[in-house]
Design a protein around this motif. Structure first.
Motif, PDB file in Angstrom:
ATOM      1  N   ALA A  29      35.852  34.495  37.054  1.00  0.00           N
ATOM      2  CA  ALA A  29      35.764  35.393  38.193  1.00  0.00           C
ATOM      3  C   ALA A  29      37.096  35.305  38.905  1.00  0.00           C
ATOM      4  O   ALA A  29      37.551  34.226  39.262  1.00  0.00           O
ATOM      5  N   SER A  30      37.729  36.415  39.037  1.00  0.00           N
ATOM      6  CA  SER A  30      39.092  36.397  39.540  1.00  0.00           C
ATOM      7  C   SER A  30      39.134  36.919  40.964  1.00  0.00           C
ATOM      8  O   SER A  30      38.706  38.027  41.232  1.00  0.00           O
ATOM      9  N   GLY A  31      39.623  36.128  41.887  1.00  0.00           N
ATOM     10  CA  GLY A  31      39.692  36.582  43.253  1.00  0.00           C
ATOM     11  C   GLY A  31      41.081  36.486  43.848  1.00  0.00           C
ATOM     12  O   GLY A  31      41.405  37.149  44.821  1.00  0.00           O
ATOM     13  N   LYS A  32      41.919  35.662  43.228  1.00  0.00           N
ATOM     14  CA  LYS A  32      43.221  35.425  43.845  1.00  0.00           C
ATOM     15  C   LYS A  32      44.365  35.764  42.901  1.00  0.00           C
ATOM     16  O   LYS A  32      45.502  35.398  43.163  1.00  0.00           O
ATOM     17  N   GLU A  33      44.049  36.402  41.785  1.00  0.00           N
ATOM     18  CA  GLU A  33      45.107  36.687  40.838  1.00  0.00           C
ATOM     19  C   GLU A  33      45.596  38.115  41.040  1.00  0.00           C
ATOM     20  O   GLU A  33      46.035  38.472  42.111  1.00  0.00           O
ATOM     21  N   LYS A  34      45.480  38.953  40.025  1.00  0.00           N
ATOM     22  CA  LYS A  34      46.074  40.273  40.149  1.00  0.00           C
ATOM     23  C   LYS A  34      45.126  41.298  40.767  1.00  0.00           C
ATOM     24  O   LYS A  34      45.520  42.428  40.991  1.00  0.00           O
ATOM     25  N   TYR A  35      43.878  40.932  41.019  1.00  0.00           N
ATOM     26  CA  TYR A  35      42.934  41.882  41.567  1.00  0.00           C
ATOM     27  C   TYR A  35      42.756  41.637  43.059  1.00  0.00           C
ATOM     28  O   TYR A  35      42.725  40.509  43.510  1.00  0.00           O
ATOM     29  N   SER A  36      42.593  42.706  43.791  1.00  0.00           N
ATOM     30  CA  SER A  36      42.451  42.569  45.230  1.00  0.00           C
ATOM     31  C   SER A  36      41.035  42.156  45.609  1.00  0.00           C
ATOM     32  O   SER A  36      40.789  41.710  46.713  1.00  0.00           O
ATOM     33  N   LEU A  37      40.085  42.353  44.682  1.00  0.00           N
ATOM     34  CA  LEU A  37      38.699  41.954  44.907  1.00  0.00           C
ATOM     35  C   LEU A  37      38.266  41.070  43.748  1.00  0.00           C
ATOM     36  O   LEU A  37      38.837  41.141  42.663  1.00  0.00           O
ATOM     37  N   PRO A  38      37.263  40.259  43.966  1.00  0.00           N
ATOM     38  CA  PRO A  38      36.750  39.488  42.831  1.00  0.00           C
ATOM     39  C   PRO A  38      36.350  40.422  41.699  1.00  0.00           C
ATOM     40  O   PRO A  38      35.743  41.462  41.941  1.00  0.00           O
ATOM     41  N   ALA A  39      36.691  40.048  40.494  1.00  0.00           N
ATOM     42  CA  ALA A  39      36.445  40.926  39.361  1.00  0.00           C
ATOM     43  C   ALA A  39      35.898  40.137  38.191  1.00  0.00           C
ATOM     44  O   ALA A  39      36.170  38.950  38.043  1.00  0.00           O
ATOM     45  N   VAL A  40      35.111  40.827  37.390  1.00  0.00           N
ATOM     46  CA  VAL A  40      34.580  40.207  36.182  1.00  0.00           C
ATOM     47  C   VAL A  40      35.579  40.451  35.061  1.00  0.00           C
ATOM     48  O   VAL A  40      35.783  41.588  34.638  1.00  0.00           O
ATOM     49  N   VAL A  41      36.209  39.396  34.615  1.00  0.00           N
ATOM     50  CA  VAL A  41      37.264  39.490  33.614  1.00  0.00           C
ATOM     51  C   VAL A  41      36.875  38.675  32.388  1.00  0.00           C
ATOM     52  O   VAL A  41      36.393  37.548  32.513  1.00  0.00           O
ATOM     53  N   ILE A  42      37.067  39.262  31.224  1.00  0.00           N
ATOM     54  CA  ILE A  42      36.797  38.571  29.962  1.00  0.00           C
ATOM     55  C   ILE A  42      38.120  38.375  29.239  1.00  0.00           C
ATOM     56  O   ILE A  42      38.870  39.337  29.042  1.00  0.00           O
ATOM     57  N   ASP A  43      38.401  37.150  28.869  1.00  0.00           N
ATOM     58  CA  ASP A  43      39.598  36.867  28.076  1.00  0.00           C
ATOM     59  C   ASP A  43      39.220  36.757  26.604  1.00  0.00           C
ATOM     60  O   ASP A  43      38.063  36.520  26.259  1.00  0.00           O
ATOM     61  N   GLY A  44      40.200  36.894  25.748  1.00  0.00           N
ATOM     62  CA  GLY A  44      39.960  36.714  24.327  1.00  0.00           C
ATOM     63  C   GLY A  44      39.342  37.904  23.645  1.00  0.00           C
ATOM     64  O   GLY A  44      38.688  37.775  22.612  1.00  0.00           O
TER      65      GLY A  44
END
Lengths: 107, 141
Positions: free
Chosen positions: B4-19
């Motif tokens: 769950a990304s909140g402080k990286e490249k998204y301005s809002l928490p986002a559901v991100v899948i790697d791989g």
């Protein structure tokens, strides 16, 4: 988001392309409009012979058809890997696609 | 696989899948370890245009979806056929858009039949298939 988007007018079609996407002056886009015009011309007959199926249009001719869109796409990728072949559904209805999404990013 | 990304490249928490793996229709050429944003607002999945070019995917159509840029007219965007694989979850051949982006957007065409559970206070999420949901190799962060 809109900053990196400009309009590319295409003669004869109220369509635009994404600037910065590599589509400016893309010959594929011109081919698309040509093949689609050919498809639409043949659509009344196709609706009688293969309604609901997917057809592959190349140089103005229907070269293949299938009920399975993806099987047709695979065959086109084998036989016409480097050619623009339009794949269209034989239907009078056009799908409305909604993309309430993050758009293109600035380069 | 997930975060769950909140402080990286998204301005809002986002559901991100790697791989995530993108392949051509034959599954021969592929690009691995790509990052995908789960996007329930998208009818169609989107893959970065540079990935389409790397895999020599052939444009098969152009379409003008609504919503990418509500301030402007509809735009013609190239469509490709590509295999999208998320390890342990799903591999599916889809008609996708190619757009200049750094990551993939996994739209509702990919997500159909899957269940997404978001735990907002903890910034965690799970994505899986009904019935075997608990057995999926999903990460809770």
């Amino acid at each position: 988001m809109a900053d990196n988007l400009k309009e590319l007018k295409v003669i004869g079609e109220p369509q635009v392309a994404l600037i910065g996407s590599g589509l400016e002056g893309d010959p594929m886009l011109a081919q698309f409009f040509q093949e689609r015009a050919a498809f639409r011309k043949q659509l009344p007959e196709l609706l009688k012979t293969c309604p609901g199926q997917y057809v592959a249009v190349y140089q103005g001719r229907v070269i293949d058809q299938d009920k399975d869109e993806f099987a047709l796409a695979r065959r086109m990728d084998i036989g016409y890997r480097h050619e623009f072949v339009l794949i269209e559904k034989v239907s009078i209805e056009e799908d409305e696609i909604r993309m309430e999404s993050p758009g293109p990013e600035s380069p | 696989m997930s975060r769950a990304s909140g402080k990286e490249k998204y301005s809002l928490p986002a559901v991100v899948i790697d791989g995530v793996v993108i392949s051509d229709t034959a599954g021969v050429s592929h690009r691995e370890r790509l990052s995908a944003l789960v996007d329930i607002g998208a009818d169609r999945s989107v893959i970065p245009l540079h990935v389409c070019n790397d895999l020599n995917l052939q444009t098969r159509r152009f379409a003008s979806p609504r919503g990418f840029d509500p301030q402007a007219e509809r735009r013609s965007i190239p469509e490709y056929y590509a295999l999208i694989r998320v390890e342990g979850l799903r591999e599916v051949l889809l008609r996708v858009f190619g757009v200049p982006r750094s990551n993939i957007l996994l739209g509702r065409d990919f997500l159909t039949g899957l269940t997404l559970v978001v735990d907002s206070p903890r910034l965690t999420w799970r994505l899986g298939c009904p019935g075997i949901f608990g057995k999926m190799a999903l990460r809770l962060l």
